[in-house]
Design a protein around this motif. Structure first.
Motif, PDB file in Angstrom:
ATOM      1  N   LEU A   1       6.999  11.407   2.492  1.00 45.29           N
ATOM      2  CA  LEU A   1       6.284  10.242   3.027  1.00 45.29           C
ATOM      3  C   LEU A   1       5.484   9.530   1.937  1.00 45.29           C
ATOM      4  O   LEU A   1       5.357   8.297   1.959  1.00 45.29           O
ATOM      5  N   ASP A   2       4.967  10.286   0.971  1.00 48.52           N
ATOM      6  CA  ASP A   2       4.248   9.671  -0.145  1.00 48.52           C
ATOM      7  C   ASP A   2       5.189   8.794  -0.977  1.00 48.52           C
ATOM      8  O   ASP A   2       4.818   7.682  -1.379  1.00 48.52           O
ATOM      9  N   GLU A   3       6.402   9.305  -1.216  1.00 51.14           N
ATOM     10  CA  GLU A   3       7.404   8.498  -1.921  1.00 51.14           C
ATOM     11  C   GLU A   3       7.722   7.221  -1.144  1.00 51.14           C
ATOM     12  O   GLU A   3       7.816   6.134  -1.718  1.00 51.14           O
ATOM     13  N   LEU A   4       7.890   7.382   0.161  1.00 52.04           N
ATOM     14  CA  LEU A   4       8.174   6.228   1.018  1.00 52.04           C
ATOM     15  C   LEU A   4       7.041   5.212   0.954  1.00 52.04           C
ATOM     16  O   LEU A   4       7.280   4.008   0.818  1.00 52.04           O
ATOM     17  N   MET A   5       5.802   5.682   1.027  1.00 50.76           N
ATOM     18  CA  MET A   5       4.654   4.773   0.984  1.00 50.76           C
ATOM     19  C   MET A   5       4.548   4.080  -0.371  1.00 50.76           C
ATOM     20  O   MET A   5       4.187   2.895  -0.433  1.00 50.76           O
ATOM     21  N   SER A   6       4.854   4.769  -1.452  1.00 51.80           N
ATOM     22  CA  SER A   6       4.836   4.137  -2.781  1.00 51.80           C
ATOM     23  C   SER A   6       5.869   3.021  -2.864  1.00 51.80           C
ATOM     24  O   SER A   6       5.606   1.949  -3.428  1.00 51.80           O
ATOM     25  N   VAL A  13       7.608  -2.959  -2.016  1.00 50.80           N
ATOM     26  CA  VAL A  13       8.565  -3.778  -1.273  1.00 50.80           C
ATOM     27  C   VAL A  13       7.890  -4.632  -0.204  1.00 50.80           C
ATOM     28  O   VAL A  13       8.264  -5.794  -0.006  1.00 50.80           O
ATOM     29  N   ASN A  14       6.902  -4.062   0.492  1.00 52.28           N
ATOM     30  CA  ASN A  14       6.238  -4.785   1.583  1.00 52.28           C
ATOM     31  C   ASN A  14       4.752  -4.426   1.581  1.00 52.28           C
ATOM     32  O   ASN A  14       4.298  -3.621   2.388  1.00 52.28           O
ATOM     33  N   PRO A  15       3.982  -5.065   0.682  1.00 46.63           N
ATOM     34  CA  PRO A  15       2.568  -4.716   0.540  1.00 46.63           C
ATOM     35  C   PRO A  15       1.749  -4.939   1.820  1.00 46.63           C
ATOM     36  O   PRO A  15       0.800  -4.205   2.072  1.00 46.63           O
ATOM     37  N   ASN A  16       2.135  -5.928   2.625  1.00 41.92           N
ATOM     38  CA  ASN A  16       1.393  -6.169   3.867  1.00 41.92           C
ATOM     39  C   ASN A  16       1.557  -5.002   4.847  1.00 41.92           C
ATOM     40  O   ASN A  16       0.585  -4.565   5.457  1.00 41.92           O
ATOM     41  N   LEU A  17       2.770  -4.523   5.004  1.00 43.35           N
ATOM     42  CA  LEU A  17       3.013  -3.382   5.886  1.00 43.35           C
ATOM     43  C   LEU A  17       2.339  -2.128   5.336  1.00 43.35           C
ATOM     44  O   LEU A  17       1.754  -1.350   6.085  1.00 43.35           O
ATOM     45  N   TYR A  18       2.392  -1.958   4.024  1.00 40.45           N
ATOM     46  CA  TYR A  18       1.713  -0.826   3.388  1.00 40.45           C
ATOM     47  C   TYR A  18       0.215  -0.859   3.700  1.00 40.45           C
ATOM     48  O   TYR A  18      -0.361   0.130   4.155  1.00 40.45           O
ATOM     49  N   SER A  19      -0.414  -2.004   3.481  1.00 37.62           N
ATOM     50  CA  SER A  19      -1.855  -2.147   3.724  1.00 37.62           C
ATOM     51  C   SER A  19      -2.203  -1.918   5.190  1.00 37.62           C
ATOM     52  O   SER A  19      -3.199  -1.254   5.513  1.00 37.62           O
ATOM     53  N   ALA A  20      -1.383  -2.445   6.085  1.00 41.89           N
ATOM     54  CA  ALA A  20      -1.621  -2.255   7.513  1.00 41.89           C
ATOM     55  C   ALA A  20      -1.512  -0.784   7.900  1.00 41.89           C
ATOM     56  O   ALA A  20      -2.292  -0.282   8.717  1.00 41.89           O
TER      57      ALA A  20
END
Length: 102
Positions: free
Chosen positions: A77-82, A87-94
């Motif tokens: 999951l950490d790899e996925l979040m990185s 790729v999608n900073p808005n979704l990451y931040s949310a």
């Protein structure tokens, strides 16, 4: 004497019963016997303890991770979040914001 396999089957059966005081009492007894007969020594518990995921829902994701080592899942999951951060900073931040609120 009860075998390890018989005890594991009894534990699994109790874990799948509807929650009740009697079921919990029976399960606690089975856990205590299992730990006494087949549990690790305290020094071994510290060195080799793995946290395994439990049942949290019916999604494909939860079905896939059930019973797996949590540390390994969190590494994936950490790899996925990185990747998501790039790729999608808005979704990451949310997602980070949502995690921070729990």
């Amino acid at each position: 004497m009860i075998t390890k396999q018989e005890l594991e089957e009894a534990i699994t059966e109790c874990e799948n019963l509807p929650s009740s005081y009697q079921a919990c009492e029976k399960l606690a007894t089975f856990y205590a016997v299992y730990d006494h007969l087949y549990g690790l020594k305290d020094s071994e518990k510290t060195a080799s303890h793995e946290y395994l995921t439990e049942y949290y829902g019916n999604s494909e994701f939860f079905a896939t991770i059930k019973g797996k080592n949590e540390r390994s899942i969190f590494n994936i999951l950490d790899e996925l979040m990185s990747t998501l951060q790039i790729v999608n900073p808005n979704l990451y931040s949310a997602t980070i914001e949502k995690i921070n609120t729990i």
